[in-house]
Motif scaffolding. Structure first.
Motif, PDB file in Angstrom:
ATOM      1  N   LEU A   8       0.857  -1.182   0.000  1.00 29.46           N
ATOM      2  CA  LEU A   8       0.000   0.000   0.000  1.00 29.46           C
ATOM      3  C   LEU A   8       0.888   1.225   0.000  1.00 29.46           C
ATOM      4  CD1 LEU A   8      -2.591  -0.976   2.766  1.00 29.46           C
ATOM      5  CD2 LEU A   8      -2.881  -1.129   0.289  1.00 29.46           C
ATOM      6  N   THR A   9       0.471   2.254  -0.719  1.00 28.42           N
ATOM      7  CA  THR A   9       1.156   3.538  -0.657  1.00 28.42           C
ATOM      8  C   THR A   9       0.149   4.582  -0.177  1.00 28.42           C
ATOM      9  OG1 THR A   9       0.712   3.984  -2.994  1.00 28.42           O
ATOM     10  CG2 THR A   9       2.827   2.969  -2.462  1.00 28.42           C
ATOM     11  N   PHE A  10       0.638   5.532   0.593  1.00 34.29           N
ATOM     12  CA  PHE A  10      -0.195   6.565   1.193  1.00 34.29           C
ATOM     13  C   PHE A  10       0.264   7.912   0.659  1.00 34.29           C
ATOM     14  CE2 PHE A  10      -0.115   3.001   4.014  1.00 34.29           C
ATOM     15  CZ  PHE A  10      -1.379   2.944   4.599  1.00 34.29           C
ATOM     16  N   ARG A  11      -0.696   8.746   0.294  1.00 35.92           N
ATOM     17  CA  ARG A  11      -0.369  10.099  -0.153  1.00 35.92           C
ATOM     18  C   ARG A  11      -1.540  11.013   0.148  1.00 35.92           C
ATOM     19  NH1 ARG A  11      -3.307  11.233  -4.622  1.00 35.92           N
ATOM     20  NH2 ARG A  11      -3.999   9.490  -5.916  1.00 35.92           N
ATOM     21  N   LEU A  67      -6.143  11.219   3.183  1.00 36.54           N
ATOM     22  CA  LEU A  67      -5.157  10.254   2.712  1.00 36.54           C
ATOM     23  C   LEU A  67      -5.775   9.368   1.654  1.00 36.54           C
ATOM     24  CD1 LEU A  67      -3.233   8.837   5.815  1.00 36.54           C
ATOM     25  CD2 LEU A  67      -2.467  10.509   4.134  1.00 36.54           C
ATOM     26  N   VAL A  69      -5.126   5.971  -0.330  1.00 33.92           N
ATOM     27  CA  VAL A  69      -4.350   4.749  -0.156  1.00 33.92           C
ATOM     28  C   VAL A  69      -4.419   3.973  -1.467  1.00 33.92           C
ATOM     29  CG1 VAL A  69      -4.031   2.678   1.228  1.00 33.92           C
ATOM     30  CG2 VAL A  69      -4.997   4.746   2.284  1.00 33.92           C
ATOM     31  N   GLU A  70      -3.240   3.691  -2.025  1.00 34.81           N
ATOM     32  CA  GLU A  70      -3.193   3.023  -3.326  1.00 34.81           C
ATOM     33  C   GLU A  70      -2.544   1.655  -3.220  1.00 34.81           C
ATOM     34  OE1 GLU A  70      -2.804   6.736  -6.426  1.00 34.81           O
ATOM     35  OE2 GLU A  70      -0.948   5.905  -5.617  1.00 34.81           O
ATOM     36  N   ARG A  71      -2.970   0.791  -4.107  1.00 33.71           N
ATOM     37  CA  ARG A  71      -2.330  -0.504  -4.320  1.00 33.71           C
ATOM     38  C   ARG A  71      -2.265  -0.683  -5.837  1.00 33.71           C
ATOM     39  NH1 ARG A  71      -4.777  -5.649  -1.658  1.00 33.71           N
ATOM     40  NH2 ARG A  71      -3.280  -5.257  -0.019  1.00 33.71           N
ATOM     41  N   CYS A  78      -9.350   5.320   1.679  1.00 33.93           N
ATOM     42  CA  CYS A  78      -9.051   6.703   2.035  1.00 33.93           C
ATOM     43  C   CYS A  78      -9.475   6.943   3.476  1.00 33.93           C
ATOM     44  CB  CYS A  78      -9.769   7.690   1.113  1.00 33.93           C
ATOM     45  SG  CYS A  78     -11.566   7.710   1.266  1.00 33.93           S
ATOM     46  N   LEU A 104      -6.700  -4.667   5.472  1.00 33.14           N
ATOM     47  CA  LEU A 104      -6.256  -3.335   5.046  1.00 33.14           C
ATOM     48  C   LEU A 104      -6.632  -2.267   6.063  1.00 33.14           C
ATOM     49  CD1 LEU A 104      -7.215  -3.283   1.257  1.00 33.14           C
ATOM     50  CD2 LEU A 104      -4.972  -3.648   2.252  1.00 33.14           C
ATOM     51  N   ILE A 108      -4.267   0.689   7.640  1.00 36.97           N
ATOM     52  CA  ILE A 108      -4.528   2.093   7.317  1.00 36.97           C
ATOM     53  C   ILE A 108      -4.726   2.911   8.582  1.00 36.97           C
ATOM     54  CG2 ILE A 108      -6.179   3.652   6.207  1.00 36.97           C
ATOM     55  CD1 ILE A 108      -6.560   1.251   4.131  1.00 36.97           C
ATOM     56  N   GLU A 111      -1.425   3.520  10.281  1.00 35.70           N
ATOM     57  CA  GLU A 111      -0.647   4.551   9.588  1.00 35.70           C
ATOM     58  C   GLU A 111      -1.221   5.938   9.868  1.00 35.70           C
ATOM     59  OE1 GLU A 111       2.104   6.572   7.066  1.00 35.70           O
ATOM     60  OE2 GLU A 111       2.188   4.736   8.255  1.00 35.70           O
TER      61      GLU A 111
END
Length: 181
Positions: A8-11, A67, A69-71, A78, A104, A108, A111
């Protein structure tokens, strides 16, 4: 096919994410699509869960972060984080229905808690949950949140928050103490 091992990436969400995030939030909570996951509110609320203006307002607020959240390059979840002085508010949490129950959510929320401690130095996270959502409240309790018994009214008559299918909806404040940063 996605795998649980994909990272997972967070932005921070941007204006370009608004439509994607509205669709994600709606799919997690409202209508028949939401029934694929366990977070559905379809039995207690109809109508919309959010709209582009609501999502855009969170993205644009200087005290908030939304946020994304991508995969595998796709937004799958989010959450909203809002700095409110001594604590942070956690809201607008959504995980794609087909991915719910795979762990997940706990990654999340952990984080999100880490970020608010690190960025804002807060020692508490607050959230409000519709009080009849016992299964969801129990999930948060397993993550260290405690029920406060402090209730606030559901905004009956404001269709921006949905069309209530019952007359006993209220929000309960849940709070978690966070370790010092």
């Amino acid at each position: 096919m996605e795998t649980a091992a994909a990272p997972l990436t967070f932005r921070d969400a941007t204006e370009a994410d608004v439509d994607t995030l509205v669709a994600l939030i709606e799919s997690a909570y409202r209508g028949d699509a939401s029934r694929a996951g366990w977070t559905t509110e379809a039995d207690i609320l109809g109508g919309q869960r959010t709209d582009p203006e609501g999502v855009r307002a969170v993205i644009q607020s200087p005290d908030s972060r939304l946020l994304a959240v991508e995969r595998d390059g796709r937004v799958v979840a989010c959450c909203q984080l809002e700095h409110r002085g001594a604590y942070a508010y956690f809201g607008m949490f959504a995980v794609a229905p087909a991915l719910q129950g795979a762990g997940l959510g706990k990654v999340i929320i952990a984080e999100a808690e880490r970020r608010v401690r690190e960025v804002w130095g807060v020692t508490e996270m607050h959230m409000t949950v519709i009080s009849v959502r016992e299964e969801l409240i129990a999930w948060y309790e397993r993550r260290g949140y405690r029920r406060t018994g402090r209730m606030s009214p559901f905004p009956y008559g404001d269709e921006r928050f949905g069309l209530p299918l019952r007359d006993d909806l209220r929000f309960e404040l849940l709070v978690k103490e966070l370790a010092r940063p």
